[in-house]
Design an enzyme around this catalytic site. Structure first.
Site, PDB file in Angstrom:
ATOM      1  N   ASP A 486      -1.804 -12.950 -65.717  1.00 44.37           N
ATOM      2  CA  ASP A 486      -1.504 -14.313 -65.316  1.00 44.37           C
ATOM      3  C   ASP A 486      -1.815 -14.382 -63.815  1.00 44.37           C
ATOM      4  OD1 ASP A 486      -0.450 -16.924 -65.370  1.00 44.37           O
ATOM      5  OD2 ASP A 486       1.490 -16.192 -64.704  1.00 44.37           O
ATOM      6  N   ASP A 851       4.453 -13.221 -65.765  1.00 39.83           N
ATOM      7  CA  ASP A 851       5.799 -13.377 -65.218  1.00 39.83           C
ATOM      8  C   ASP A 851       6.792 -13.883 -66.261  1.00 39.83           C
ATOM      9  OD1 ASP A 851       4.933 -15.924 -65.511  1.00 39.83           O
ATOM     10  OD2 ASP A 851       5.070 -16.506 -63.412  1.00 39.83           O
ATOM     11  N   ASP A 855       3.977 -16.969 -70.741  1.00 41.12           N
ATOM     12  CA  ASP A 855       3.204 -15.846 -71.263  1.00 41.12           C
ATOM     13  C   ASP A 855       3.882 -15.123 -72.420  1.00 41.12           C
ATOM     14  OD1 ASP A 855       1.424 -16.269 -69.057  1.00 41.12           O
ATOM     15  OD2 ASP A 855       2.864 -15.241 -67.797  1.00 41.12           O
TER      16      ASP A 855
END
Length: 1219
Positions: A486, A851, A855
């Site tokens: 990410d 994080d 996700d």
């Protein structure tokens, strides 16, 4: 007819879902059941044990196939690659048990909800439901659609109108009772497993059953000490496993127990408010939200709004605003009613309501959507209770290896039968010794030894602040060759810094207002938008919310204030947010801004908006913020500056995070009208206000970690929700895209009325704009990637929208893009998961580092998901790192590689240990002899057991090698290693056995016991050497005391020690063997002790070890033979079998290439002169309509010559001409 019967016999459960299963109907036959019971008694429980391991056999044994409609037992089979079976009894629920009058009229529905499966599942006039319980979820038989369906939830087919009008006033008491019976309690109950049940489960493991058989046999043969040692180890292993499972069960039980004891208020139709325990809630109940509350179910908000903390689900402990489900008259399913993300209306079980905002005088209300294990929290708990099995080749290969060892043991069994029967031994003794040889081949310490590497790796990871909830995945980490990251909070700093604003006046961008100058932001629509368009709340005097919103709001120097009595007079409720200028704010003619309505931000919509009123005004304003490309679509074209794309690109290429702002005045005066506004109406015809520029710096650890991974030839990919140009710049700055590499922008468009779906390939180039200043911009010229720079020198970049179009319309093109796809921007959470899955289809071992916010899906989907969030959502990820940067990724890969190599080493060692003992014992069997008790004990406990428990303690090598360790046990180097070492051992042991018989001093001890004792009179031994020649040599000590066992034991023991040394390879995946101090000490001590025992002349040692004294020269010869074998084996293993360069040369010479999909595509594309495409547009179609066909994918024979000449802009002109 046969097809119809087959169709009735089976159906799909949860079609299209992750837990999809096939379900088959069976009826129990009493006669078969009686036969089964009789056979179980006759086989002494062996048959029930087999049926315990294979539930499908049990069903097939005493049931006959039938239709699911008539079945009393069902057999379920998962549709994944594992094809696991489970058996379930069909349960019947009777409405007659309820103390309420129920109509038996078939025309009359049971419940008011016309979509409910309850009406379709009831059997009238019996008033009966047939159901099954699978993995905590209840399914009822739908009589109309002939399938099992979930209960405990409201059907998705309900429209917004249905939810408001069917359930808005609550359920009747009668309907609640019916739903409670059918749906079951609203409880996530995790049973604390009784210790006896856990023990039985552990003991009935196939390996422990085999071990129990082995130990019984050994004890019957007098091998007391070793058997006791193994029993102690096994008991210890079982006790630790049971303790660990029990602790997990208790922890999970305590985690969810409070959820079941919440007191809630509901609205009952015709009776008003009622307070009850949350376990009594049913789908359709109307829940009253009083204030702070831990949600006991999933519910959809129908009245008022509220702020919740979804940290338990998302990992982001920030307030999220939930809005009520709109009142809509259409019949569209409520989830797909509008473009808005439906999750913004849903309150999820386990999340915390921290603030409620009633609309008007009423309370905040929500309709219960799902209860029990059907909820979001229930699903999370189920994923822990029933984890998806790992499909890792190592474990499949390990099983095959153990089976092959078992076959070796079976061969030994028949060999022993032949030898002992030939010598005329009794049947009982023959069977005992044959079974004994059968058990020698499979080492009992194998499972414990294989897990030690993982345990050591887990402990080392814990020291580095990396926690693991799925230890088996550690070995998988050793195979990772692609890592997805990410961007925000992972590669770049979590917090954004305000850099400046670029306002617009009269369709033109103005001078930048820099926040670093210290000047306050001047009052204007842009300031008002920044002050009001956010989801921040005031909680206990502290402003809380999204970090981006917080930074933006701080830039205005305004403050949030609680609603007081002064505002109530204006008709403002306490649910509205009041914003006032702070002491450091610029002068403003407005005393306050009141936020009346909020349309929250959604990652799928990429925008948010608010309806606000400026104090003293009688009209309303709309303020909106979001992704610039998205927001520009909702503005009047004449208000958007003409140079908007250029200005936006100017900031995004520098790595800035850019947010656009917009505004409009609403032409209405009544407050009540504001509450009925739709998002579509609010977000239209806006005036573009300008850009807000935020700085997102790279974390200092990002660049070196990406460099380390790149040097190790591990691909790195960025998956972000941010702007594509920003992502490209971050990728270049972090050197994820190396200097000198080309970036090709892939832009795909959906098909339109007269045009098919299209893909445009544009080259992003670097050009010098003055000394030392690189500026990245899109150049749509005629450049292309030079042929000599093909391969890894180009990287594809695309947005989530383009990814979706390619997935749907250019699916055959997707693998070619993914092989070199590096940047994926504006990706939704669902698209992130999908992308990870597509990479896995190409046979990549995928790691995902994020994080934890958007996700979660991708973290669960990846082979190794690493969450940088310390929130509870880390349960969605197998690994969680306390250090919030990507340094954890190489650490995890290093430990994974070390654990994988250790597992292979231990496996090879134990395989060889079993084979060495098997060969030695087989040779002694030739003369009806055996190794002594303490000889076995020395090998098994003092060497093998200690070695296995410490071999894996070697730390990971500090530098990542540019290649991965082998992930296959059945690979040529490993198989050759085992085969060649077996040959070396066999040659040395057989030669020693035959040469011994040629020695002048050799005699068969048991034949000449008197003569032998006279010649060895200086030794006093209590061992009886008398033996009946026709008896079984194994049953008297004379069968142990022999020159053969005295000669073969040192060789086999030294071989066990040297094999452990040879298979403990250090560099490049582990530190050198000498750094593992305990292991090195144990090896040296074992070797020293073996040589000491071999050369010592103490009668106590001879008596204890059951040795026969031999001449010193023979002992030296035996030692030299063992050490010579070590030198040969070490050379072959290190110089040939572990020689990577040699194997690569062999593969090249014989044309052997990797069968991984991504490697196949890489080879194809390297030969394709038309790939990568640049500065052209491709269209979907089959070529018959004149559409462009991708030349790199189709063979030239399939494409007409005239079409082969088309390219670049000509293609587009040709296409439009044909239209």
């Amino acid at each position: 007819m046969e097809e119809e019967r087959e169709k009735d016999h089976q159906a799909l459960l949860n079609p299209g879902e992750e837990n999809e299963m096939e379900v088959f109907g069976y009826q129990t036959q009493k006669l078969r059941r009686v036969l089964f019971l009789v056979t179980s008694v006759l086989t002494c429980g062996v048959l029930p044990l087999l049926f315990y391991w294979k539930p499908q056999w049990r069903v097939w044994a005493y049931c006959i196939p039938c239709s699911l409609q008539e079945a009393d037992t069902v057999l379920l089979r998962t549709t994944d690659e594992f094809q696991r079976y489970m058996r379930k009894k069909v349960i019947c629920l009777y409405l007659s048990t309820l103390k309420i009058p129920i109509s038996k009229n078939t025309e009359e529905p049971l419940v008011a909800d016309c979509h409910s499966v309850i009406n379709k599942a009831v059997l009238k006039p019996e008033l009966k439901f047939r159901c099954i319980q699978v993995q905590k979820i209840r399914y009822v038989w739908n009589n109309l659609e002939k399938k099992f369906q979930k209960v405990g939830l409201l059907e998705d087919s309900n429209s917004c109108y249905d939810i408001h009008h069917t359930f808005g006033l609550g359920l009747t008491t009668e309907e609640q009772e019916i739903r409670r019976l059918v749906c079951g309690p609203n409880a996530i109950e995790v049973e604390i497993q009784p210790i006896w049940k856990l023990l039985v489960k552990q003991v009935l493991n196939p390996f422990y059953v085999f071990q129990a058989f082995t130990l019984t046999l050994w004890l019957s043969q007098g091998y007391i000490e070793y058997s006791v040692a193994i029993i102690i180890l096994s008991v210890l292993s079982i006790v630790l496993s049971v303790y660990d499972l029990r602790q997990q069960s208790v922890k999970l039980h305590n985690l969810v127990e409070d959820h079941n004891k919440v007191q809630v208020k509901i609205t009952v139709k015709g009776k008003g408010l009622q307070e009850l325990e949350s376990r009594l809630l049913v789908p359709g109940d109307v829940l009253i939200l009083p204030g702070k509350l831990s949600l006991p179910c999933d519910a959809v908000l129908i009245d008022g709004s509220c702020v919740v903390n979804e940290g338990m689900l998302t990992g982001e402990s920030i307030p999220v605003t939930k809005t009520p489900l709109p009142h809509a008259e259409n019949t569209t399913a409520w989830k797909s009613h509008s473009l808005e993300d439906y999750r913004k209306h849903v309150l999820f079980c386990g999340t915390e309501v921290i603030q409620v905002k009633p609309s008007g005088q009423g309370s905040v209300r929500a309709v219960v959507l799902q209860t029990g294990y059907n909820t979001a929290k229930g699903d999370l708990v189920r994923s822990i209770l029933y984890p998806r099995p790992l499909n890792f080749k190592l474990y499949n290969d390990a099983f095959k290896f153990i089976v092959s060892l078992a076959f070796l043991g079976i061969m030994g069994f028949f060999y022993a039968l032949g030898v002992y029967m030939y010598h005329g031994a009794s049947l009982q003794d023959t069977m005992a010794m044959a079974l004994l040889l059968l058990t020698v081949a499979v080492p009992p310490v194998l499972p414990a030894a294989l897990t030690t590497g993982i345990v050591y790796a887990q402990r080392r990871l814990k020291k580095r602040g990396i926690f693991c909830i799925s230890p088996q995945r550690i070995n998988m980490c050793g195979q990772i060759n692609l890592v997805c990251f990410d961007k925000t909070g992972t590669l770049t700093e979590d917090g954004l810094d305000l850099w400046g604003t670029v306002p617009t006046v009269d369709n033109c961008f103005q001078e930048v207002h820099s926040f670093t100058s210290g000047k306050a932001l001047p009052w204007g629509p842009q300031c008002a938008a920044m002050a009001s368009c956010h989801s921040l709340i005031l909680l206990d005097g502290t402003i809380q919310g999204d970090p981006l919103d917080l930074k933006m709001f701080e830039g205005t120097a305004w403050i949030i204030e609680d609603c007081n009595a002064d505002y109530y007079e204006l008709g403002i409720s306490d649910s509205n947010v009041i914003i006032k200028p702070g002491p450091k704010a610029s002068q403003s003619p407005v005393e306050a801004i009141i936020v009346l309505r909020q349309f929250p931000f959604s990652s799928s919509l990429q925008r948010m908006s608010v309806v606000a009123q400026l104090a003293g005004e009688d009209h309303f304003h709309v303020y909106m913020k979001g992704a610039p490309e998205m927001l520009a679509r909702f503005c009047r074209p004449e208000t958007v500056p003409k140079n908007f794309p250029k200005e936006l690109r100017n900031y995004t290429v520098q790595g800035f995070r850019v947010i656009a702002l917009a505004h409009k005045v609403l032409k209405m005066e009544k407050l009540s009208e504001v509450q009925s506004l739709t998002r579509e109406h609010v977000e239209s015809e806006l005036t573009f206000l300008g850009l807000l520029i935020m700085e997102n710096r790279l974390k200092k650890e990002t660049k070196p970690v990406l460099k380390e991974l790149n040097e190790a030839r591990i691909r790195t990919v960025m998956i972000t929700g941010d702007n594509l140009q920003t992502a490209i710049t971050v990728a270049k700055n972090s050197e994820m895209v190396p200097r000198g590499s080309q970036v090709i922008l892939v832009e795909a468009n959906e098909p339109e009325e007269f045009a098919p779906a299209s893909v445009t390939w544009q080259l992003v180039e670097n050009q010098e704009n003055g000394p030392g200043k690189n500026d990245t911009h899109i150049n749509i010229g005629n450049s292309s990637v030079p042929v000599e720079e093909k391969g890894s020198c180009y990287h594809f970049a695309m947005s989530g929208k383009s990814y979706q179009v390619i997935l749907q319309h250019f699916n055959s093109l997707l693998p070619k893009i993914l092989v070199n796809g590096t940047i994926f921007a504006r990706m939704s959470p669902g698209q992130k998961s999908s992308l990870v899955e597509e990479f896995q289809k190409l046979n990549y071992y995928v790691g995902m580092c994020g994080d934890g916010a958007n996700d979660c899906g991708a973290l669960k989907m990846a082979h190794a998901g690493i969450s940088l969030s310390e929130q509870e959502a880390s349960v969605a990820s197998p690994f969680t790192s306390k250090t919030t940067n990507i340094e954890c990724v190489p650490h995890l890969i290093k430990e994974g590689r070390a654990a994988l190599v250790s597992s292979f080493g231990v496996f090879k060692y134990l395989t060889m240990y079993g084979i060495i003992q098997f060969i030695g014992t087989s040779l002694l069997y030739w003369q009806l002899q055996l190794f002594g008790n303490y000889q076995y004990l020395m090998q098994d406990v003092a060497i093998t057991l200690m070695v296995c428990l410490t071999m894996s303690a070697t730390h990971a090598y500090p530098k990542l090698a540019p290649y991965r360790p082998s992930g296959q046990l059945l690979s040529p180097p490993l198989l050759l290693s085992v085969v060649l070492n077996t040959c070396f051992n066999c040659i040395v042991l057989v030669c020693a056995f035959l040469l011994l018989k040629q020695q002048p001093w050799y005699c068969e001890v048991y034949r000449y016991s008197k003569c032998f004792l006279d010649s060895q009179s200086n030794f006093s031994t209590n061992v009886s050497l008398s033996r009946n020649r026709t008896g079984n040599g194994a049953l008297v000590p004379g069968s142990v005391l022999s020159f053969e066992s005295t000669t073969l034991w040192p060789i086999t023991t030294i071989n066990c020690i040297t094999t452990a040394f040879i298979f403990s390879k250090g560099k490049p995946f582990r530190k050198p063997i000498y750094t593992n101090y305990i292991f090195s000490f144990l090896l040296a001590s074992a070797l020293g002790l073996t040589i000491f025992l071999q050369f010592s002349d103490f009668q106590d040692i001879y008596r204890g070890m059951e040795f026969v004294p031999t001449v010193t020269s023979w002992r030296v010869s035996v030692l030299v033979a063992a050490l010579t074998q070590f030198c040969v084996a070490f050379f072959v293993e290190d110089a040939i079998l572990q020689n990577r360069a040699l194997w690569l040369w062999i593969k090249k010479e014989f044309g052997i290439y990797s069968k991984s999909q991504y490697r196949i595509w890489q080879r194809k594309l390297a030969k394709d002169p038309t790939w990568p495409p640049t500065n052209r547009t491709d269209y979907s179609g089959d070529g018959r309509n004149g559409f462009y066909i991708n030349q790199g994918f189709e063979s030239s024979e399939q494409i007409p010559k005239e079409k082969l000449n088309l390219g670049g802009q000509t293609t587009e002109q040709h296409f439009w001409t044909r239209l």
